[in-house]
Design a protein around this motif. Structure first.
Motif, PDB file in Angstrom:
ATOM      1  N   ALA A  12     -14.507   8.767  -3.864  1.00  0.00           N
ATOM      2  CA  ALA A  12     -13.772   7.962  -4.852  1.00  0.00           C
ATOM      3  C   ALA A  12     -13.791   6.490  -4.498  1.00  0.00           C
ATOM      4  N   GLY A  13     -14.765   6.083  -3.721  1.00  0.00           N
ATOM      5  CA  GLY A  13     -14.949   4.682  -3.413  1.00  0.00           C
ATOM      6  C   GLY A  13     -14.111   4.174  -2.283  1.00  0.00           C
ATOM      7  N   ASP A  14     -12.980   4.834  -1.998  1.00  0.00           N
ATOM      8  CA  ASP A  14     -12.099   4.343  -0.939  1.00  0.00           C
ATOM      9  C   ASP A  14     -11.354   5.466  -0.244  1.00  0.00           C
ATOM     10  N   ASP A  15     -11.833   6.690  -0.474  1.00  0.00           N
ATOM     11  CA  ASP A  15     -11.185   7.865   0.088  1.00  0.00           C
ATOM     12  C   ASP A  15      -9.735   8.010  -0.368  1.00  0.00           C
ATOM     13  N   PRO A  77      -2.574  13.422   2.156  1.00  0.00           N
ATOM     14  CA  PRO A  77      -3.911  13.555   2.749  1.00  0.00           C
ATOM     15  C   PRO A  77      -4.425  14.992   2.641  1.00  0.00           C
ATOM     16  N   HIS A  78      -5.706  15.080   2.305  1.00  0.00           N
ATOM     17  CA  HIS A  78      -6.364  16.395   2.211  1.00  0.00           C
ATOM     18  C   HIS A  78      -7.699  16.321   2.959  1.00  0.00           C
ATOM     19  N   ARG A  96     -13.858  15.047   6.269  1.00  0.00           N
ATOM     20  CA  ARG A  96     -13.435  13.696   5.843  1.00  0.00           C
ATOM     21  C   ARG A  96     -12.037  13.831   5.208  1.00  0.00           C
ATOM     22  N   THR A  97     -11.195  12.844   5.407  1.00  0.00           N
ATOM     23  CA  THR A  97      -9.833  12.884   4.839  1.00  0.00           C
ATOM     24  C   THR A  97      -9.816  12.122   3.508  1.00  0.00           C
ATOM     25  N   LEU A  98      -9.325  12.801   2.510  1.00  0.00           N
ATOM     26  CA  LEU A  98      -9.131  12.189   1.187  1.00  0.00           C
ATOM     27  C   LEU A  98      -7.626  12.119   0.923  1.00  0.00           C
ATOM     28  N   THR A 178       0.168  -2.253 -10.613  1.00  0.00           N
ATOM     29  CA  THR A 178      -0.861  -1.337 -10.121  1.00  0.00           C
ATOM     30  C   THR A 178      -0.735  -1.233  -8.604  1.00  0.00           C
ATOM     31  N   ASP A 179      -0.580   0.025  -8.126  1.00  0.00           N
ATOM     32  CA  ASP A 179      -0.368   0.194  -6.687  1.00  0.00           C
ATOM     33  C   ASP A 179      -1.699   0.230  -5.939  1.00  0.00           C
ATOM     34  N   ALA A 180      -1.636   0.444  -4.630  1.00  0.00           N
ATOM     35  CA  ALA A 180      -2.837   0.414  -3.787  1.00  0.00           C
ATOM     36  C   ALA A 180      -3.826   1.498  -4.150  1.00  0.00           C
ATOM     37  N   ALA A 181      -3.353   2.584  -4.715  1.00  0.00           N
ATOM     38  CA  ALA A 181      -4.245   3.670  -5.102  1.00  0.00           C
ATOM     39  C   ALA A 181      -4.915   3.403  -6.435  1.00  0.00           C
TER      40      ALA A 181
END
Length: 478
Positions: A12-15, A77-78, A96-98, A178-181
Protein backbone atom coordinates in the motif's frame (compact mmCIF):
# COMPACT_ATOMS: atom_id res chain seq x y z
CA UNK A 1 23.57 -25.47 -5.11
CA UNK A 2 22.38 -21.97 -4.09
CA UNK A 3 19.68 -21.39 -1.50
CA UNK A 4 16.36 -19.93 -2.63
CA UNK A 5 14.98 -16.65 -1.23
CA UNK A 6 11.76 -14.55 -1.34
CA UNK A 7 10.90 -10.89 -0.64
CA UNK A 8 7.67 -8.95 0.03
CA UNK A 9 7.52 -5.47 -1.44
CA UNK A 10 6.16 -2.48 0.49
CA UNK A 11 2.41 -2.88 0.80
CA UNK A 12 0.00 0.00 0.00
CA UNK A 13 2.94 2.28 -0.61
CA UNK A 14 3.76 2.78 3.06
CA UNK A 15 2.84 -0.46 4.78
CA UNK A 16 -0.22 1.33 6.17
CA UNK A 17 -3.66 0.36 4.95
CA UNK A 18 -6.29 3.08 5.20
CA UNK A 19 -10.02 3.03 4.58
CA UNK A 20 -9.72 4.26 1.03
CA UNK A 21 -7.21 1.61 0.11
CA UNK A 22 -9.18 -1.10 1.85
CA UNK A 23 -12.16 -0.33 -0.31
CA UNK A 24 -10.47 -2.12 -3.23
CA UNK A 25 -8.50 -5.37 -3.65
CA UNK A 26 -5.05 -5.07 -2.06
CA UNK A 27 -2.06 -6.08 -4.27
CA UNK A 28 0.84 -7.88 -2.53
CA UNK A 29 3.96 -8.69 -4.52
CA UNK A 30 7.63 -9.60 -4.23
CA UNK A 31 10.62 -11.30 -5.83
CA UNK A 32 12.38 -14.66 -5.63
CA UNK A 33 15.91 -15.88 -6.11
CA UNK A 34 16.92 -19.39 -7.22
CA UNK A 35 13.26 -20.33 -7.56
CA UNK A 36 12.09 -21.90 -10.77
CA UNK A 37 9.16 -20.41 -12.59
CA UNK A 38 5.85 -21.97 -11.75
CA UNK A 39 6.72 -22.68 -8.14
CA UNK A 40 3.90 -21.84 -5.68
CA UNK A 41 4.10 -18.82 -3.37
CA UNK A 42 1.84 -19.04 -0.33
CA UNK A 43 0.85 -15.82 1.48
CA UNK A 44 -0.63 -15.88 4.97
CA UNK A 45 -2.52 -12.76 6.11
CA UNK A 46 -5.06 -12.31 8.91
CA UNK A 47 -5.66 -16.06 9.17
CA UNK A 48 -6.24 -16.24 5.43
CA UNK A 49 -4.17 -18.16 2.90
CA UNK A 50 -3.58 -16.85 -0.60
CA UNK A 51 -1.43 -18.41 -3.39
CA UNK A 52 0.19 -17.46 -6.64
CA UNK A 53 3.15 -18.75 -8.79
CA UNK A 54 6.60 -17.44 -9.55
CA UNK A 55 7.19 -15.96 -12.96
CA UNK A 56 10.60 -14.59 -13.94
CA UNK A 57 11.73 -14.38 -10.31
CA UNK A 58 8.65 -12.34 -9.29
CA UNK A 59 5.25 -12.98 -7.88
CA UNK A 60 2.04 -11.00 -7.17
CA UNK A 61 -1.48 -11.59 -5.86
CA UNK A 62 -4.52 -9.61 -4.72
CA UNK A 63 -6.22 -9.89 -1.38
CA UNK A 64 -9.94 -9.32 -2.03
CA UNK A 65 -11.56 -6.17 -0.59
CA UNK A 66 -14.03 -8.37 1.24
CA UNK A 67 -11.16 -9.64 3.36
CA UNK A 68 -10.12 -6.05 4.14
CA UNK A 69 -13.40 -4.75 5.52
CA UNK A 70 -13.20 -3.32 9.05
CA UNK A 71 -15.52 -6.02 10.29
CA UNK A 72 -13.04 -8.63 9.11
CA UNK A 73 -9.76 -6.78 9.42
CA UNK A 74 -9.44 -4.77 12.63
CA UNK A 75 -7.19 -1.75 12.91
CA UNK A 76 -3.68 -2.42 14.10
CA UNK A 77 -0.49 -4.24 12.96
CA UNK A 78 -0.88 -7.43 10.95
CA UNK A 79 1.83 -9.86 9.76
CA UNK A 80 2.05 -10.76 6.08
CA UNK A 81 3.99 -14.01 5.51
CA UNK A 82 5.20 -15.32 2.12
CA UNK A 83 6.61 -18.90 1.59
CA UNK A 84 8.06 -20.58 -1.48
CA UNK A 85 9.82 -23.95 -2.12
CA UNK A 86 12.15 -24.77 -4.98
CA UNK A 87 12.76 -28.50 -5.40
CA UNK A 88 16.39 -27.94 -6.15
CA UNK A 89 17.22 -25.09 -3.84
CA UNK A 90 14.93 -25.56 -0.86
CA UNK A 91 12.39 -23.36 0.89
CA UNK A 92 12.37 -19.63 1.59
CA UNK A 93 10.16 -17.40 3.81
CA UNK A 94 9.69 -13.66 4.54
CA UNK A 95 7.34 -11.64 6.74
CA UNK A 96 6.29 -7.99 6.62
CA UNK A 97 4.15 -5.92 9.02
CA UNK A 98 1.15 -4.11 7.59
CA UNK A 99 -0.53 -1.53 9.83
CA UNK A 100 -4.23 -1.28 9.27
CA UNK A 101 -5.90 2.09 10.03
CA UNK A 102 -9.33 2.38 8.47
CA UNK A 103 -10.84 4.74 11.06
CA UNK A 104 -11.10 8.38 9.93
CA UNK A 105 -10.29 11.03 12.53
CA UNK A 106 -13.19 12.47 14.50
CA UNK A 107 -13.66 16.14 13.58
CA UNK A 108 -16.15 18.54 15.14
CA UNK A 109 -17.09 22.08 14.10
CA UNK A 110 -19.44 24.71 15.52
CA UNK A 111 -20.02 28.43 15.75
CA UNK A 112 -17.81 29.94 18.40
CA UNK A 113 -20.62 32.27 19.43
CA UNK A 114 -24.23 31.94 18.29
CA UNK A 115 -25.23 35.54 18.93
CA UNK A 116 -28.74 36.89 19.38
CA UNK A 117 -31.61 35.96 21.66
CA UNK A 118 -31.07 32.22 21.05
CA UNK A 119 -27.70 30.52 21.41
CA UNK A 120 -28.86 27.50 19.42
CA UNK A 121 -30.74 28.90 16.40
CA UNK A 122 -27.70 29.10 14.12
CA UNK A 123 -28.32 32.79 13.37
CA UNK A 124 -25.33 34.91 14.24
CA UNK A 125 -23.44 38.08 13.51
CA UNK A 126 -20.13 36.34 14.43
CA UNK A 127 -18.80 33.82 11.85
CA UNK A 128 -15.89 32.51 13.95
CA UNK A 129 -15.72 28.68 14.07
CA UNK A 130 -14.03 26.21 16.35
CA UNK A 131 -13.86 22.48 16.85
CA UNK A 132 -11.69 19.48 17.59
CA UNK A 133 -9.61 16.92 15.68
CA UNK A 134 -6.42 14.99 16.18
CA UNK A 135 -3.65 16.68 18.10
CA UNK A 136 -1.54 18.95 15.88
CA UNK A 137 -3.56 17.95 12.81
CA UNK A 138 -4.19 20.27 9.87
CA UNK A 139 -7.87 21.14 9.45
CA UNK A 140 -9.11 22.40 6.10
CA UNK A 141 -12.23 24.55 5.81
CA UNK A 142 -14.20 24.52 2.56
CA UNK A 143 -17.56 25.70 1.24
CA UNK A 144 -19.05 24.48 -2.00
CA UNK A 145 -15.74 23.01 -3.07
CA UNK A 146 -13.88 26.27 -2.43
CA UNK A 147 -11.16 26.19 0.20
CA UNK A 148 -11.62 28.99 2.71
CA UNK A 149 -8.40 28.24 4.55
CA UNK A 150 -6.61 25.86 6.91
CA UNK A 151 -5.77 25.86 10.57
CA UNK A 152 -3.75 23.62 12.87
CA UNK A 153 -5.14 21.93 15.93
CA UNK A 154 -3.22 22.40 19.15
CA UNK A 155 -1.73 19.55 21.18
CA UNK A 156 -5.15 18.81 22.64
CA UNK A 157 -6.75 18.71 19.18
CA UNK A 158 -8.66 22.02 19.56
CA UNK A 159 -8.77 24.35 16.57
CA UNK A 160 -10.38 27.68 15.58
CA UNK A 161 -10.92 29.52 12.32
CA UNK A 162 -12.59 32.75 11.17
CA UNK A 163 -13.54 33.01 7.49
CA UNK A 164 -12.56 36.16 5.64
CA UNK A 165 -15.15 38.36 3.89
CA UNK A 166 -18.03 35.97 4.45
CA UNK A 167 -21.19 37.46 2.96
CA UNK A 168 -24.43 37.74 4.87
CA UNK A 169 -26.70 34.78 4.27
CA UNK A 170 -26.88 31.02 4.76
CA UNK A 171 -23.64 29.02 4.80
CA UNK A 172 -22.57 25.39 5.13
CA UNK A 173 -18.86 25.09 5.91
CA UNK A 174 -17.05 21.74 5.99
CA UNK A 175 -14.10 21.05 8.27
CA UNK A 176 -11.88 18.13 7.24
CA UNK A 177 -8.73 16.49 8.55
CA UNK A 178 -6.62 13.74 6.96
CA UNK A 179 -4.65 11.57 9.38
CA UNK A 180 -1.28 9.87 8.87
CA UNK A 181 -2.92 6.81 7.37
CA UNK A 182 -4.67 8.94 4.77
CA UNK A 183 -8.13 8.65 6.29
CA UNK A 184 -10.14 11.87 6.01
CA UNK A 185 -12.67 12.88 8.64
CA UNK A 186 -15.19 15.59 7.81
CA UNK A 187 -18.01 17.46 9.48
CA UNK A 188 -20.15 20.44 8.50
CA UNK A 189 -21.73 23.38 10.28
CA UNK A 190 -24.68 25.27 8.79
CA UNK A 191 -25.60 28.75 9.99
CA UNK A 192 -27.01 32.10 8.89
CA UNK A 193 -24.59 34.97 8.94
CA UNK A 194 -26.27 38.35 9.54
CA UNK A 195 -24.36 41.53 10.23
CA UNK A 196 -27.05 44.00 9.11
CA UNK A 197 -28.91 45.83 11.87
CA UNK A 198 -32.67 46.26 11.45
CA UNK A 199 -34.19 49.69 10.95
CA UNK A 200 -35.50 51.51 14.01
CA UNK A 201 -39.01 50.58 15.16
CA UNK A 202 -41.70 52.88 13.82
CA UNK A 203 -45.21 54.04 14.75
CA UNK A 204 -44.38 54.13 18.49
CA UNK A 205 -47.55 55.16 20.35
CA UNK A 206 -49.09 54.96 23.80
CA UNK A 207 -51.97 52.51 23.51
CA UNK A 208 -55.43 54.06 23.65
CA UNK A 209 -56.30 51.81 26.61
CA UNK A 210 -53.37 53.26 28.59
CA UNK A 211 -53.93 56.89 27.54
CA UNK A 212 -56.32 57.79 30.37
CA UNK A 213 -58.45 60.90 30.70
CA UNK A 214 -60.90 62.54 28.34
CA UNK A 215 -58.56 62.05 25.36
CA UNK A 216 -57.01 58.69 24.47
CA UNK A 217 -54.45 60.26 22.17
CA UNK A 218 -52.92 63.16 24.14
CA UNK A 219 -50.12 61.04 25.70
CA UNK A 220 -51.14 62.14 29.19
CA UNK A 221 -51.89 59.23 31.50
CA UNK A 222 -52.29 58.23 35.12
CA UNK A 223 -51.25 54.62 34.36
CA UNK A 224 -47.74 54.03 35.81
CA UNK A 225 -47.20 50.81 33.81
CA UNK A 226 -48.71 51.66 30.43
CA UNK A 227 -48.67 49.67 27.20
CA UNK A 228 -46.98 50.90 24.02
CA UNK A 229 -47.35 49.60 20.47
CA UNK A 230 -45.42 49.91 17.23
CA UNK A 231 -44.13 48.30 14.04
CA UNK A 232 -40.93 46.24 13.68
CA UNK A 233 -39.09 43.34 12.06
CA UNK A 234 -40.84 40.03 12.53
CA UNK A 235 -39.18 37.98 15.27
CA UNK A 236 -37.09 40.86 16.58
CA UNK A 237 -36.91 41.67 20.29
CA UNK A 238 -38.17 45.16 21.10
CA UNK A 239 -36.63 47.03 24.02
CA UNK A 240 -38.66 49.91 25.44
CA UNK A 241 -36.67 52.70 27.10
CA UNK A 242 -37.45 55.76 29.18
CA UNK A 243 -34.38 57.84 28.52
CA UNK A 244 -31.61 55.27 29.00
CA UNK A 245 -33.57 53.02 31.38
CA UNK A 246 -35.11 49.82 30.03
CA UNK A 247 -38.75 49.64 31.12
CA UNK A 248 -39.96 46.61 29.13
CA UNK A 249 -39.30 44.15 26.30
CA UNK A 250 -41.39 42.21 23.81
CA UNK A 251 -41.30 40.36 20.50
CA UNK A 252 -42.45 41.50 17.07
CA UNK A 253 -45.10 39.21 15.64
CA UNK A 254 -46.61 39.73 12.22
CA UNK A 255 -44.73 43.00 11.90
CA UNK A 256 -46.33 44.53 15.01
CA UNK A 257 -45.48 44.61 18.69
CA UNK A 258 -47.09 45.54 22.00
CA UNK A 259 -45.02 46.02 25.14
CA UNK A 260 -46.31 46.75 28.64
CA UNK A 261 -43.88 48.54 30.91
CA UNK A 262 -42.59 46.47 33.81
CA UNK A 263 -40.79 49.44 35.36
CA UNK A 264 -43.04 52.37 36.28
CA UNK A 265 -42.76 55.69 34.52
CA UNK A 266 -41.67 58.66 36.60
CA UNK A 267 -44.17 61.32 37.61
CA UNK A 268 -44.07 64.08 35.01
CA UNK A 269 -42.36 64.03 31.63
CA UNK A 270 -41.02 60.75 30.19
CA UNK A 271 -39.03 60.37 26.97
CA UNK A 272 -39.98 56.99 25.51
CA UNK A 273 -38.03 55.29 22.69
CA UNK A 274 -37.79 51.75 21.32
CA UNK A 275 -35.03 49.68 19.71
CA UNK A 276 -35.24 46.26 18.11
CA UNK A 277 -32.67 43.48 18.07
CA UNK A 278 -32.84 40.82 15.35
CA UNK A 279 -32.23 37.08 15.73
CA UNK A 280 -28.51 37.55 15.06
CA UNK A 281 -28.19 40.11 17.84
CA UNK A 282 -27.92 43.23 15.66
CA UNK A 283 -29.59 46.19 17.38
CA UNK A 284 -31.26 49.04 15.55
CA UNK A 285 -31.01 52.73 16.23
CA UNK A 286 -33.61 54.15 18.60
CA UNK A 287 -37.02 55.18 17.35
CA UNK A 288 -38.28 58.74 17.43
CA UNK A 289 -38.97 60.00 20.97
CA UNK A 290 -42.52 59.78 22.28
CA UNK A 291 -43.13 62.32 25.03
CA UNK A 292 -45.49 60.87 27.63
CA UNK A 293 -46.65 62.63 30.77
CA UNK A 294 -47.48 60.56 33.84
CA UNK A 295 -49.85 62.38 36.18
CA UNK A 296 -51.21 60.38 39.10
CA UNK A 297 -51.93 63.37 41.39
CA UNK A 298 -55.57 64.52 41.57
CA UNK A 299 -56.13 68.24 41.04
CA UNK A 300 -56.52 70.40 44.14
CA UNK A 301 -60.08 71.75 44.32
CA UNK A 302 -61.49 74.19 46.89
CA UNK A 303 -65.07 75.28 47.46
CA UNK A 304 -66.73 77.75 49.83
CA UNK A 305 -69.74 79.99 50.22
CA UNK A 306 -69.23 83.19 48.30
CA UNK A 307 -70.98 85.12 51.08
CA UNK A 308 -71.83 83.73 54.49
CA UNK A 309 -74.65 86.18 55.32
CA UNK A 310 -76.02 87.01 58.76
CA UNK A 311 -74.43 88.10 62.00
CA UNK A 312 -71.54 85.59 61.58
CA UNK A 313 -69.54 85.25 58.38
CA UNK A 314 -68.16 81.87 59.43
CA UNK A 315 -71.15 79.97 60.80
CA UNK A 316 -72.20 78.43 57.50
CA UNK A 317 -75.75 79.77 57.86
CA UNK A 318 -76.66 81.96 54.93
CA UNK A 319 -79.43 83.20 52.75
CA UNK A 320 -77.03 83.34 49.76
CA UNK A 321 -76.21 79.91 48.26
CA UNK A 322 -73.66 81.16 45.72
CA UNK A 323 -70.40 79.17 45.80
CA UNK A 324 -66.88 79.79 44.57
CA UNK A 325 -63.51 78.08 44.69
CA UNK A 326 -60.33 77.23 42.88
CA UNK A 327 -59.08 74.43 40.62
CA UNK A 328 -56.93 74.08 37.54
CA UNK A 329 -56.97 76.90 35.02
CA UNK A 330 -59.84 76.58 32.51
CA UNK A 331 -60.98 73.30 34.09
CA UNK A 332 -64.59 72.13 34.20
CA UNK A 333 -65.89 71.90 37.76
CA UNK A 334 -68.93 69.71 38.45
CA UNK A 335 -71.21 70.41 41.43
CA UNK A 336 -73.22 67.54 42.92
CA UNK A 337 -75.31 66.85 45.98
CA UNK A 338 -76.29 63.36 47.06
CA UNK A 339 -75.32 61.92 43.71
CA UNK A 340 -77.39 64.47 41.79
CA UNK A 341 -75.55 66.82 39.47
CA UNK A 342 -76.51 70.43 40.15
CA UNK A 343 -74.51 71.78 37.23
CA UNK A 344 -71.05 72.60 35.93
CA UNK A 345 -68.93 75.71 35.64
CA UNK A 346 -65.58 76.55 34.07
CA UNK A 347 -62.64 77.97 35.98
CA UNK A 348 -60.99 81.05 34.54
CA UNK A 349 -57.37 81.17 33.43
CA UNK A 350 -56.26 81.59 37.04
CA UNK A 351 -58.32 78.58 38.18
CA UNK A 352 -61.07 80.58 39.94
CA UNK A 353 -64.65 79.39 39.51
CA UNK A 354 -68.11 80.35 40.77
CA UNK A 355 -71.51 78.68 40.76
CA UNK A 356 -75.00 79.41 42.09
CA UNK A 357 -77.34 76.42 42.50
CA UNK A 358 -80.87 76.74 41.13
CA UNK A 359 -83.89 76.39 43.42
CA UNK A 360 -81.89 75.22 46.40
CA UNK A 361 -84.33 74.61 49.26
CA UNK A 362 -83.87 76.07 52.70
CA UNK A 363 -82.08 73.68 55.01
CA UNK A 364 -78.73 71.92 55.39
CA UNK A 365 -76.71 71.07 52.27
CA UNK A 366 -73.43 69.37 51.47
CA UNK A 367 -72.32 70.16 47.95
CA UNK A 368 -69.32 68.46 46.33
CA UNK A 369 -67.15 70.20 43.77
CA UNK A 370 -65.09 67.90 41.55
CA UNK A 371 -62.65 68.34 38.69
CA UNK A 372 -61.12 65.65 36.45
CA UNK A 373 -57.77 66.56 34.89
CA UNK A 374 -56.39 65.57 31.49
CA UNK A 375 -54.89 62.37 32.91
CA UNK A 376 -58.24 61.26 34.33
CA UNK A 377 -57.47 62.02 37.99
CA UNK A 378 -60.45 63.43 39.90
CA UNK A 379 -60.06 65.89 42.75
CA UNK A 380 -63.02 66.60 45.03
CA UNK A 381 -63.94 68.79 47.94
CA UNK A 382 -67.19 69.51 49.78
CA UNK A 383 -68.79 72.50 51.44
CA UNK A 384 -71.55 72.13 54.05
CA UNK A 385 -73.89 75.02 54.89
CA UNK A 386 -77.44 75.85 55.89
CA UNK A 387 -79.68 78.01 53.74
CA UNK A 388 -82.15 80.09 55.77
CA UNK A 389 -84.42 82.73 54.31
CA UNK A 390 -83.90 81.97 50.69
CA UNK A 391 -86.57 84.36 49.37
CA UNK A 392 -87.10 83.19 45.81
CA UNK A 393 -89.94 80.74 46.43
CA UNK A 394 -91.73 83.07 48.83
CA UNK A 395 -91.57 86.03 46.53
CA UNK A 396 -92.97 83.95 43.67
CA UNK A 397 -95.78 82.66 45.89
CA UNK A 398 -96.59 86.17 47.13
CA UNK A 399 -96.86 87.50 43.61
CA UNK A 400 -99.12 84.62 42.64
CA UNK A 401 -101.49 85.49 45.49
CA UNK A 402 -101.28 89.24 44.99
CA UNK A 403 -99.63 89.76 48.36
CA UNK A 404 -96.68 91.78 49.47
CA UNK A 405 -93.75 89.79 50.88
CA UNK A 406 -91.47 90.64 53.77
CA UNK A 407 -88.78 88.63 55.50
CA UNK A 408 -87.21 89.56 58.81
CA UNK A 409 -84.01 88.15 60.26
CA UNK A 410 -84.52 88.28 64.00
CA UNK A 411 -82.82 87.50 67.28
CA UNK A 412 -84.77 86.28 70.25
CA UNK A 413 -83.84 85.04 73.67
CA UNK A 414 -85.54 82.01 75.19
CA UNK A 415 -86.07 81.79 78.94
CA UNK A 416 -83.27 80.81 81.22
CA UNK A 417 -84.43 77.24 81.57
CA UNK A 418 -83.04 76.71 78.09
CA UNK A 419 -80.34 79.30 78.59
CA UNK A 420 -79.65 79.60 74.90
CA UNK A 421 -79.85 82.34 72.34
CA UNK A 422 -81.29 81.54 68.95
CA UNK A 423 -81.54 83.25 65.65
CA UNK A 424 -84.21 82.54 63.15
CA UNK A 425 -86.08 83.78 60.16
CA UNK A 426 -89.66 84.91 60.16
CA UNK A 427 -91.48 85.50 56.90
CA UNK A 428 -94.87 87.01 56.40
CA UNK A 429 -97.22 87.53 53.52
CA UNK A 430 -99.64 90.40 53.94
CA UNK A 431 -101.77 92.78 52.06
CA UNK A 432 -99.89 95.70 50.51
CA UNK A 433 -99.47 98.56 52.93
CA UNK A 434 -100.11 96.43 56.01
CA UNK A 435 -96.61 95.10 56.75
CA UNK A 436 -95.53 95.06 60.37
CA UNK A 437 -92.46 93.77 62.11
CA UNK A 438 -92.70 90.69 64.30
CA UNK A 439 -92.94 91.00 68.05
CA UNK A 440 -91.89 88.56 70.79
CA UNK A 441 -95.41 87.34 71.09
CA UNK A 442 -95.86 87.80 67.44
CA UNK A 443 -98.64 87.09 65.06
CA UNK A 444 -99.37 83.40 64.73
CA UNK A 445 -98.21 83.52 61.12
CA UNK A 446 -94.91 84.88 62.35
CA UNK A 447 -94.48 82.01 64.75
CA UNK A 448 -95.37 79.51 62.08
CA UNK A 449 -92.77 81.18 59.90
CA UNK A 450 -89.82 80.15 62.08
CA UNK A 451 -88.03 77.71 59.75
CA UNK A 452 -84.77 76.96 61.57
CA UNK A 453 -83.00 77.64 64.83
CA UNK A 454 -79.26 77.75 64.76
CA UNK A 455 -79.06 76.57 68.38
CA UNK A 456 -80.56 73.22 67.43
CA UNK A 457 -83.63 73.18 69.72
CA UNK A 458 -87.07 73.05 68.23
CA UNK A 459 -90.50 74.57 68.96
CA UNK A 460 -91.56 71.16 70.32
CA UNK A 461 -88.64 71.35 72.77
CA UNK A 462 -89.77 74.78 73.85
CA UNK A 463 -93.27 73.53 74.48
CA UNK A 464 -92.10 70.45 76.39
CA UNK A 465 -90.01 72.63 78.70
CA UNK A 466 -92.72 75.21 79.07
CA UNK A 467 -90.39 77.78 77.61
CA UNK A 468 -91.25 81.08 76.10
CA UNK A 469 -89.11 83.16 73.80
CA UNK A 470 -88.80 86.86 74.28
CA UNK A 471 -86.47 89.79 73.75
CA UNK A 472 -87.11 89.56 70.03
CA UNK A 473 -85.03 92.05 68.08
CA UNK A 474 -85.36 92.69 64.33
CA UNK A 475 -81.93 92.55 62.71
CA UNK A 476 -82.85 93.30 59.13
CA UNK A 477 -85.78 93.29 56.83
CA UNK A 478 -85.73 92.01 53.26
Amino acid sequence: MSASSITISTIAGDDILNAGEAASDLPISGTTTNVADGQTVTVMFNSGTFTTTVASNAWTLDIPAADLAPAVLPDGPHTVSADVTDPANGSANMTRTLTVDETPPAVTAALTTDTGASSTDGVTRDDALNGTGDANATVTLTEGGVTLGTTTADNTGAWSFTPSNLADGSHTITASETDAAGNTGTTSVTFTFDTTAPVAPSALVLSAASDSGASNSDDITNVPLPTFTGVGEDGATVTLLDGSTTIGTGTVSGGAWSVSATTALTEGANNITATQTDAAGNTSLASSVLNVTLDTIPPAVTAALTTDTGVSSTDGVTRDDALNGAGDANATVTLTEGGVTLGTTTADNTGVWSFTPSNLADGSHTITASETDAAGNTGTTSVTFTVLGSSRHHRIEARRRGLAYHMWHVEFICNQRLGREARGVIRSHHRPGRAHAPSPRGHGAHRRGVEALRSGFSPAEHKAKGSRCGALRVLRQR
